[in-house]
Structure formats: structure tokens, C-alpha cells
Write an enzyme that holds these catalytic residues in place. Structure first.
Site, PDB file in Angstrom:
ATOM      1  N   TYR A 169       1.714  -5.031   8.964  1.00 30.28           N
ATOM      2  CA  TYR A 169       2.110  -3.944   9.858  1.00 30.28           C
ATOM      3  C   TYR A 169       2.112  -4.359  11.323  1.00 30.28           C
ATOM      4  O   TYR A 169       2.058  -3.529  12.219  1.00 30.28           O
ATOM      5  CB  TYR A 169       1.207  -2.712   9.628  1.00 30.28           C
ATOM      6  CG  TYR A 169       1.961  -1.642   8.844  1.00 30.28           C
ATOM      7  CD1 TYR A 169       2.496  -1.935   7.600  1.00 30.28           C
ATOM      8  CD2 TYR A 169       2.182  -0.371   9.359  1.00 30.28           C
ATOM      9  CE1 TYR A 169       3.216  -0.992   6.883  1.00 30.28           C
ATOM     10  CE2 TYR A 169       2.905   0.581   8.654  1.00 30.28           C
ATOM     11  CZ  TYR A 169       3.413   0.260   7.419  1.00 30.28           C
ATOM     12  OH  TYR A 169       4.141   1.196   6.722  1.00 30.28           O
ATOM     13  N   PHE A 218       0.814  -1.215   0.000  1.00 28.38           N
ATOM     14  CA  PHE A 218       0.000   0.000   0.000  1.00 28.38           C
ATOM     15  C   PHE A 218       0.843   1.258   0.000  1.00 28.38           C
ATOM     16  O   PHE A 218       2.066   1.208   0.172  1.00 28.38           O
ATOM     17  CB  PHE A 218      -0.976   0.012   1.185  1.00 28.38           C
ATOM     18  CG  PHE A 218      -0.359   0.337   2.523  1.00 28.38           C
ATOM     19  CD1 PHE A 218       0.298  -0.622   3.270  1.00 28.38           C
ATOM     20  CD2 PHE A 218      -0.460   1.616   3.044  1.00 28.38           C
ATOM     21  CE1 PHE A 218       0.854  -0.321   4.511  1.00 28.38           C
ATOM     22  CE2 PHE A 218       0.086   1.940   4.286  1.00 28.38           C
ATOM     23  CZ  PHE A 218       0.738   0.966   5.021  1.00 28.38           C
ATOM     24  N   ILE A 262       9.883  -2.474   1.963  1.00 27.48           N
ATOM     25  CA  ILE A 262       8.660  -2.899   1.268  1.00 27.48           C
ATOM     26  C   ILE A 262       7.485  -2.381   2.086  1.00 27.48           C
ATOM     27  O   ILE A 262       7.379  -2.681   3.284  1.00 27.48           O
ATOM     28  CB  ILE A 262       8.561  -4.440   1.176  1.00 27.48           C
ATOM     29  CG1 ILE A 262       9.806  -5.034   0.520  1.00 27.48           C
ATOM     30  CG2 ILE A 262       7.297  -4.850   0.432  1.00 27.48           C
ATOM     31  CD1 ILE A 262       9.863  -6.554   0.581  1.00 27.48           C
ATOM     32  N   LYS A 263       6.615  -1.606   1.444  1.00 28.47           N
ATOM     33  CA  LYS A 263       5.459  -1.100   2.191  1.00 28.47           C
ATOM     34  C   LYS A 263       4.336  -2.122   2.041  1.00 28.47           C
ATOM     35  O   LYS A 263       3.441  -1.973   1.213  1.00 28.47           O
ATOM     36  CB  LYS A 263       5.068   0.286   1.671  1.00 28.47           C
ATOM     37  CG  LYS A 263       4.353   1.088   2.706  1.00 28.47           C
ATOM     38  CD  LYS A 263       4.388   2.552   2.404  1.00 28.47           C
ATOM     39  CE  LYS A 263       3.361   3.307   3.190  1.00 28.47           C
ATOM     40  NZ  LYS A 263       3.392   3.089   4.627  1.00 28.47           N
ATOM     41  N   SER A 264       4.433  -3.170   2.834  1.00 29.81           N
ATOM     42  CA  SER A 264       3.490  -4.290   2.697  1.00 29.81           C
ATOM     43  C   SER A 264       2.326  -4.131   3.655  1.00 29.81           C
ATOM     44  O   SER A 264       2.351  -3.290   4.556  1.00 29.81           O
ATOM     45  CB  SER A 264       4.206  -5.616   2.978  1.00 29.81           C
ATOM     46  OG  SER A 264       4.305  -5.815   4.371  1.00 29.81           O
TER      47      SER A 264
END
Ligand code: PMP
Length: 292
Positions: A156, A35, A151-153
Site C-alpha cells: 500500500y 487482504f 489486486i488488493k495486496s
């Protein structure tokens, strides 16, 4: 709750209450997705190309086939328009898509693509004016050779654990160290300190997201004649800093007044104040000009 929220789900604009994804989407089942958070001002997304670049890099790391950036740009402007908001926050999400219950991503044929426009206020104006308190959390950022924090996975949980610790401690934010005990970042922000007139921040290889606000602040500091350096920071560096602040799309710039009970020398500090003004000016400049 969703008064202003507008959503674009797999090509369709839908009212927030009707926006939904399948329970078989691997983004939901396994956090298999990526995201971006983007702010818009004056109906213009701030530094959207940089966010779409980072999204594309996260997609490459996950081997996720996402639509062309033009699709995202159109979706972004469709939700902004539909929201009727002048200023707000966008969430761009790409999931692995619908597949069988098992984890195998190969069973997911098409990514899920969602764009949401809404409002987001991370801290009150009063809190921003006086600065927030933070703790260094027991939860650590994972190392780049595990789940790379760049990595903006959709995973979270590390940030959530850290934020739960902060909540439990009764302070506003948590600061995560990496496995070597060096400072990485906040739960959803990068961190900066001022020391001897120099602006210091951990490198992304220390476990920090390559933040777009972080990069903007480094750029602005250079323009303001403030020396900057990416370096290794420890708890001691934070405790003894002349100034400390967080940066992030949601956060913008937030000064820190206390870390683990240690009062930071100056809050809000001079460098913070200059950078916050310069940031607001830059945002205004970039979102009111006619260039796309
Ligand atoms: N670190 C983490 C873990 C984040 O989630 C964010 C928010 N995207 C940031 C840093 C700040 O990055 P940016 O300035 O690009 O929003």
C-alpha cells in the site's frame, strides 16, 4: 488501544496483545500477501461473499493458495463473537507465509491467515456532515500492466505516499491520478462525482479498485433513478463537479467539499444524501434479515 480487538491467527483465536506473525513471513518481509476490509453490523458481515470473491481473485493473481471460503467465514464469525461488538470492522489477511530471507515465494510452504475484528472510524461525524477536503497528489496509481490496482495486496505504499502528501498539505484525503493523468481513486476509497444529474466514476481499468461499496452505490443509484456511467475523469471534472464523494468499506460514503482549494458546488449534495440514506437502509436490511 486493543480493547475490543480480537484476532484469529492460523486457526487459533488469540487476544490482540498476543496476536503475532513471524518476522520471516514474506507478508512482513516483502508485502507478499493480500487482504480485505469488511464491515459488520449487528454482528453480521456486510456482503462477505463479495469480499471473499475479491480475496480469492487477488490470491489467484498472486498464485497464493488460500483456505476454502468456509474457513474464512468461520474465522470471521469467531472473531465477531469474541469481540462482543455489535458493529465493527474486519481485516482478513492472507500472507505468503514463512520462508527463507530471500524473496523467492517458493520457499514459503503455507500461507499465513489472519482475521481481526475491531472498530474503525475513518472520519468524525462532524467531518462527514460538512465534507472533507482533498488534494490531487503527485503520487500516481500504478497502471494495470504493472501492479494491477485491482489486486488488493499488502503493498500500500502508493496510497501511503499519497496520504502523506495530503497530511503535508493539511487536508484529509488524497486523490490519485493514473499515468495518463486521469482520475483513479482516493488512497483507500473510490471516487464519484455528480454532473448534470449523472453519477460518474472511473472504471477499474483507470486504476481504481473494484470497490464493493462502489458497486453497491452504483446499484443503489440505479434503483433511485440516478443515471450512472463509468467514465474517464480529469482534474477539471473534479474541480467543476456539482458534487463529489468517496466510497469505501472503512469510509462508507464521505462527501468532499474542496479539492485543491476549489470549492465543490454542493456539499453534502442531494445525490450524496439520497445515496447515503439508501446505503444505510440497505445495510440495515441485509444485516437484520435471517438469510446468511
Ligand atoms: N480503493 C482502495 C485503494 C482501497 O483500499 C479501498 C478499500 N478497500 C477502496 C478503493 C474501496 O473499496 P471497498 O468499497 O471494497 O472497500
Amino acid at each position: 488501544m486493543f480493547e475490543h480487538a480480537r484476532c484469529w491467527v492460523n486457526g487459533q483465536l488469540v487476544p490482540a496483545e498476543q496476536a503475532s506473525v513471524s518476522v520471516f513471513d514474506h507478508g512482513f518481509l516483502y508485502g507478499d500477501g493480500i487482504f480485505e476490509g469488511v464491515r459488520f453490523y449487528n454482528k453480521r458481515a456486510f456482503r462477505l461473499p463479495l469480499h471473499l470473491k475479491r480475496l480469492q481473485r487477488s490470491a489467484a493473481a498472486l498464485q497464493l493458495q488460500i483456505p476454502h471460503e468456509e474457513v474464512f467465514i468461520q474465522a470471521v464469525y469467531a472473531v465477531i463473537e469474541a469481540s462482543e461488538l455489535q458493529d465493527g470492522y474486519l481485516r482478513i489477511i492472507a500472507t505468503r507465509g514463512v520462508g527463507v530471507l530471500g524473496i523467492n515465494p517458493a520457499t514459503c510452504k503455507e500461507p499465513g491467515v489472519i482475521v481481526i475484528a475491531d472498530q474503525l472510524q475513518m472520519v468524525s461525524d462532524a467531518e462527514r456532515a460538512k465534507g472533507i477536503r482533498a488534494i490531487i497528489t503527485a503520487t500516481r496509481r500504478s497502471q494495470p500492466d504493472r501492479l494491477d490496482p485491482r489486486i488488493k495486496s499488502l503493498n500500500y505504499l502508493t496510497s501511503i505516499f499519497a496520504r502523506m502528501e495530503a497530511n503535508f498539505a493539511g487536508v484529509e484525503e488524497g486523490i490519485l491520478l493514473n499515468d495518463r493523468g486521469c482520475v483513479a481513486e482516493g488512497t483507500a476509497e473510490n471516487i464519484f462525482i455528480m454532473r448534470d444529474g449523472e453519477l460518474l466514476t472511473p472504471a477499474p481499468t483507470e486504476g481504481a479498485l473494484a470497490g464493493i461499496t462502489r458497486a453497491t452505490v452504483l446499484e443503489l443509484a440505479a434503483q433511485l433513478g440516478i443515471k450512472t456511467r463509468e467514465t474517464v475523469l480529469t482534474a477539471y471534472d473534479l474541480y467543476s463537479a456539482d458534487e463529489c464523494f468517496f466510497t469505501g468499506t472503512g469510509a462508507r460514503l464521505i462527501p468532499v467539499r474542496e479539492i485543491d482549494g476549489r470549492k465543490i458546488q454542493t456539499c453534502p449534495g442531494e445525490a450524496y444524501q439520497r445515496l447515503a440514506v439508501a446505503f444505510a437502509d440497505l445495510v440495515h436490511q441485509e444485516t437484520t434479515s435471517l438469510s446468511p
